[in-house]
Design a protein around this motif. Structure first.
Motif, PDB file in Angstrom:
ATOM      1  N   ASP A 283     -16.601   5.155   4.683  1.00  0.00           N
ATOM      2  CA  ASP A 283     -15.258   5.742   4.641  1.00  0.00           C
ATOM      3  C   ASP A 283     -14.376   4.903   3.726  1.00  0.00           C
ATOM      4  N   ASP A 284     -13.090   5.139   3.753  1.00  0.00           N
ATOM      5  CA  ASP A 284     -12.171   4.429   2.843  1.00  0.00           C
ATOM      6  C   ASP A 284     -11.702   3.092   3.401  1.00  0.00           C
TER       7      ASP A 284
ATOM      8  N   MET B  74     -11.294  -7.373 -13.513  1.00  0.00           N
ATOM      9  CA  MET B  74     -10.002  -6.907 -14.020  1.00  0.00           C
ATOM     10  C   MET B  74     -10.034  -5.397 -14.253  1.00  0.00           C
ATOM     11  N   PHE B  75     -11.153  -4.935 -14.833  1.00  0.00           N
ATOM     12  CA  PHE B  75     -11.308  -3.517 -15.133  1.00  0.00           C
ATOM     13  C   PHE B  75     -11.292  -2.684 -13.851  1.00  0.00           C
ATOM     14  N   LEU B  76     -12.098  -3.102 -12.849  1.00  0.00           N
ATOM     15  CA  LEU B  76     -12.164  -2.331 -11.614  1.00  0.00           C
ATOM     16  C   LEU B  76     -10.853  -2.399 -10.839  1.00  0.00           C
ATOM     17  N   LEU B  77     -10.160  -3.529 -10.903  1.00  0.00           N
ATOM     18  CA  LEU B  77      -8.846  -3.621 -10.266  1.00  0.00           C
ATOM     19  C   LEU B  77      -7.879  -2.638 -10.925  1.00  0.00           C
TER      20      LEU B  77
ATOM     21  N   LEU C 129      -5.906   0.551  -9.223  1.00  0.00           N
ATOM     22  CA  LEU C 129      -4.456   0.706  -9.337  1.00  0.00           C
ATOM     23  C   LEU C 129      -4.085   2.017 -10.032  1.00  0.00           C
ATOM     24  N   ARG C 130      -4.896   2.425 -10.968  1.00  0.00           N
ATOM     25  CA  ARG C 130      -4.615   3.649 -11.720  1.00  0.00           C
ATOM     26  C   ARG C 130      -4.838   4.899 -10.864  1.00  0.00           C
ATOM     27  N   HIS C 131      -5.879   4.832 -10.015  1.00  0.00           N
ATOM     28  CA  HIS C 131      -6.236   6.014  -9.240  1.00  0.00           C
ATOM     29  C   HIS C 131      -5.828   5.922  -7.776  1.00  0.00           C
ATOM     30  N   GLY C 132      -5.217   4.793  -7.372  1.00  0.00           N
ATOM     31  CA  GLY C 132      -4.776   4.657  -5.993  1.00  0.00           C
ATOM     32  C   GLY C 132      -5.910   4.464  -5.018  1.00  0.00           C
TER      33      GLY C 132
ATOM     34  N   LEU D 237       0.649   2.309 -12.184  1.00  0.00           N
ATOM     35  CA  LEU D 237       0.153   2.428 -13.561  1.00  0.00           C
ATOM     36  C   LEU D 237       0.595   1.253 -14.430  1.00  0.00           C
ATOM     37  N   ALA D 238       1.771   0.709 -14.154  1.00  0.00           N
ATOM     38  CA  ALA D 238       2.261  -0.418 -14.960  1.00  0.00           C
ATOM     39  C   ALA D 238       1.364  -1.638 -14.764  1.00  0.00           C
TER      40      ALA D 238
END
Length: 624
Positions: free
Chosen positions: A445-446, A468-471, A475-478, A485-486
Motif C-alpha cells: 500500500d502507500d 536526488m532524481f527519485l526525490l 515531489l513532482r508527482h506527490g 514542483l519548485a
C-alpha cells in the motif's frame, strides 16, 4: 598501500618531538668544568693540574672539589672514580658546597659509590642552598623527571632558572621544555624556542634538535625548513638519532635542501644503526616505493619492516601483514597475514583491527566469521580509527554479525564522514537509496512512501544523484509527500548529470510545469541529452523544436537529421514526423515511398496517427 611515498605528517613529527622532550637523557656541554662553580669559579678551572693537586693535598676544599670533578669527568685529568670519590668526600667533609655537589653527582650516577638518588637529591639541595651551579641544574633535573625526589615542576623550573641565569646550557635546554609544555611556568613556546636557541649555541645537541623540530613544524616560531636542516645537522653530528631521521625526511622530499633521495636513505641508515625503529620503517617505505637508485624492492622493504617490527614499530607489523596477505615481496600467506594483523592490533594499532575484521568478513586467511568481523571493527572504532567507525557502523546498519541498529549505525557513519572518511558517506547513500527504492517499489500500500521520501532525502543530501532524481519524482508527482514542483526542480537540476533528468528538465521548461515556460531552456536540456546520451526522445524533441522554431531558430534540414536518428532508435513520434517531412519534401527530398515506410514502422507499433495517415494515403488523400 599508499599510492605514493609521503613525508611524516605534523602529528607524527610532533610525536617524535614529544618523545624526545620526555626523555631523561640530557647531553652535557663541552665546558664541563664551568658547570661546577659557574663564572665565579673560573679561577679553579684555569689552574694547571699540578698546582691543583698541590693545593688539594694541602687541604684547600675548593681545590679538592675541582680535582674531584676533573677525575669524575676526565677533564684535563685521568678519569678515576676512586680519586673522584676520595677528593669529593674530603671536600664535602670540610663543608665545601662544591664538594657536596660533586659527591651528590657521583652518588646520582653510581660512579665509585653505590647509586643513591635519594641521598644525591639531599646533597644537591644542600649545595644549591649555597648557590652551586652544578647543584641548581641537577636538583632541577631530578625534580623535573621525579628521580630520587617527588616530581615537582614548579621547584624544578625555579632551580633551572637559577642555573640558566648563570649560562648553564643544559639548564637552558631543560627550562625550554618547561616553557614548551607549561610545566612549572606559563606555557610559552616562543620562549622555549629562544631558550633552545641559546642552549644550542652552548653546544647542547638535544637543544639543536628541538630547535630544528620547532622550526620544521612551525611551533613557537615561523616554519623555516632550511634553518631546521642547519640545526638538525648540528645535532646529528653530535649523535642525535632523531636529527638523522629528520635529515632523511628533508633530503628525500626536498624540504629545506635540494632533494636527494640517496642522501636521505643514507641518513636513515645512520639513524637505523643508532637504533631508530622509525628510520628502519622509513627505509622499508623507500624500498617499497622505489625511492632510491636501486628502484622498487619489496623483499628489501620487508627486511627493513621486519627489523622495525623487532624493535616494536607498530606500523611495521601492519606492513608485514599486508605483504603476506597480498604476496608483496614474499609468498602469499593469508593466515600469516592475519597473524601479523593480530600482533599489530595487540600493540595498539587500531587500524589493524579493521584489516583483521575485513579478513574475517571475507574469509581471507581464516573462516568467514561475521561476528568476529563485527567485533574487530568495534575494537577499531573504540580505538578512534575513523575507518573502523565506518565499518562498525555498516555492520550495525545492515545487521552483519549481530542485531540491526539503524540509529547507531547511521550515527557512526555520519561521524566517520565528518572526520573525512568519504566511504562512510557513500555507504550511507547506498543504504538510504536502496532502502528508499525498496519502500517505493515493494510496498503493497502507500504506507511506506513517506519513509521512502525520507530515505531519498538522506541519500540526496549526501550527494547520491539517483536519490536526488527519485526525490524530485516524488515531489513532482506527490508520492509520499505533497506536490512541490519548485523543490522538485531544485533536485532535478542537482541530478542533471543523469540523462533521463535532462529530458525531464526539457519537458518541465517546454510545458511550463511549476515554472514559467522557457523554450530556449527546454531546447538546451533536450540538446544536452541528445548529444551526450543518445536519448531517442531528446533527439525527437530537438528535431520537433527545430522544425517549428521553438526555443531555437527554425531549421528543417537539421530537424530532419535529429528525427531520422530518433526514428532509427525506435521513437514512434519521430517516425511519424519524419514521414510527414518526406511527404511534404520539407528539410528532405520529397519521397512518398519513404513517407509510407516510416508510417508503416510506427503504425506497426500501434502509433494511432501513423495508422490514420496510412489509411488516408491508401484512399488517395493527404495524410493527417
Amino acid at each position: 598501500m599508499k599510492a605514493s611515498l609521503v613525508p611524516l605528517g605534523s602529528s607524527a613529527l610532533l610525536g617524535i618531538l614529544r618523545a624526545a622532550l620526555e626523555s631523561a637523557v640530557i647531553e652535557r656541554g663541552a665546558a664541563q668544568g664551568l658547570e661546577l662553580f659557574g663564572n665565579a669559579g673560573d679561577f679553579w678551572g684555569s689552574l694547571p693540574l699540578a698546582e691543583l693537586q698541590r693545593m688539594a693535598a694541602g687541604g684547600n676544599s675548593g681545590a679538592q672539589a675541582e680535582l674531584a670533578w676533573r677525575h669524575a669527568t676526565g677533564d684535563r685529568a685521568r678519569k678515576s672514580s676512586t680519586d673522584a670519590v676520595r677528593w669529593a668526600v674530603r671536600s664535602a667533609e670540610a663543608d665545601c658546597p662544591a664538594g657536596v655537589a660533586v659527591l651528590a653527582w657521583l652518588l646520582f650516577h653510581g660512579q665509585g659509590l653505590p647509586r643513591d638518588h635519594s641521598e644525591a637529591g639531599r646533597l644537591f639541595a644542600r649545595a644549591a642552598a649555597k648557590d652551586v651551579l652544578l647543584a641548581h641544574y641537577w636538583l632541577g633535573r631530578m625534580r623535573y623527571f621525579g628521580i630520587g625526589l617527588s616530581r615537582d615542576f614548579g621547584q624544578a623550573a625555579s632551580s633551572l632558572q637559577r642555573a640558566a641565569r648563570q649560562g648553564h646550557a643544559a639548564a637552558l635546554d631543560l627550562l625550554a621544555r618547561c616553557h614548551y609544555f607549561g610545566r612549572g611556568v606559563e606555557q610559552d613556546r616562543a620562549a622555549a624556542v629562544r631558550l633552545w636557541r641559546e642552549a644550542a649555541s652552548g653546544g647542547i645537541a638535544s637543544a639543536s634538535f628541538c630547535l630544528g623540530m620547532c622550526l620544521y613544524v612551525g611551533e613557537g616560531t615561523v616554519s623555516d625548513h632550511a634553518a631546521a636542516v642547519t640545526h638538525f645537522k648540528e645535532a646529528a653530528d653530535k649523535g642525535v638519532t632523531g636529527a638523522m631521521l629528520l635529515l632523511g625526511q628533508c633530503a628525500n622530499f626536498g624540504l629545506g635542501m635540494t632533494r636527494d633521495p640517496e642522501a636521505g636513505m643514507d641518513w636513515y641508515r645512520r639513524a637505523a644503526r643508532n637504533g631508530s625503529r622509525d628510520a628502519e620503517f622509513e627505509l622499508g617505505e623507500c624500498f617499497a616505493y622505489g625511492l632510491g637508485s636501486g628502484g622498487r624492492d619489496l623483499s628489501e622493504a620487508l627486511r627493513w619492516w621486519r627489523a622495525a617490527a623487532r624493535h616494536g614499530h607498530v606500523r611495521a607489523h601492519l606492513k608485514i601483514a599486508h605483504a603476506h596477505r597480498w604476496g608483496d615481496g614474499v609468498a602469499e600467506n593469508k593466515p600469516l597475514g592475519v597473524s601479523w594483523y593480530r600482533r599489530a592490533a595487540e600493540l595498539g594499532d587500531a587500524s589493524a583491527w579493521v584489516w583483521r575484521g575485513e579478513c574475517h568478513e571475507r574469509g581471507e586467511g581464516c573462516s568467514v566469521d561475521p561476528v568476529a568481523a563485527r567485533d574487530a571493527y568495534f575494537s577499531a572504532a573504540k580505538g578512534g580509527d575513523v575507518h573502523g567507525k565506518a565499518e562498525y557502523g555498516r555492520c550495525l546498519l545492515l545487521g552483519i554479525g549481530g542485531e540491526v541498529s539503524v540509529e547507531r549505525g547511521e550515527a557512526l557513519l555520519q561521524e566517520a564522514a565528518r572526520e573525512g572518511w568519504v566511504q562512510a558517506s557513500r555507504e550511507l547513500e547506498r543504504y538510504w537509496f536502496e532502502r528508499g527504492q525498496s519502500l517505493l517499489y515493494d510496498t503493497v500500500d502507500d504506507g511506506g512512501f513517506p519513509q521512502a521520501v525520507s530515505c531519498f532525502r538522506g541519500a540526496a543530501a549526501s550527494g547520491h544523484r539517483r536519490a536526488m532524481f527519485l526525490l524530485a519524482e516524488c515531489l513532482r508527482h506527490g508520492t509520499g509527500c505533497a506536490i512541490d514542483l519548485a523543490e522538485a526542480l531544485v533536485w532535478y537540476r542537482k541530478a542533471a548529470v543523469l540523462p533521463e533528468v535532462k529530458v525531464i528538465l526539457g519537458d518541465i521548461y517546454y510545458f511550463g510545469q511549476g515554472v514559467k515556460r522557457d523554450l530556449p531552456e527546454a531546447f538546451d536540456w533536450y540538446q544536452q541529452a541528445a548529444l551526450g546520451h543518445t536519448d531517442a526522445y531528446a533527439m525527437y524533441s530537438c528535431g520537433y523544436c527545430l522544425l517549428r522554431g521553438e526555443g531555437v531558430g527554425r531549421d528543417a534540414a537539421t530537424g530532419a537529421q535529429w528525427l531520422r536518428r530518433a526514428a532509427m532508435l525506435g521513437e514512434l513520434d519521430a517516425c511519424y514526423e519524419l514521414a510527414m517531412l518526406y511527404h511534404r519534401g520539407e528539410g528532405v527530398k520529397q519521397s512518398l515511398r519513404l513517407a509510407s515506410k516510416w508510417l508503416r514502422v510506427a503504425a506497426g507499433q500501434g502509433h494511432a496517427a501513423s495508422r490514420a495517415s496510412l489509411t488516408r494515403m491508401k484512399h488517395g488523400e493527404a495524410p493527417a
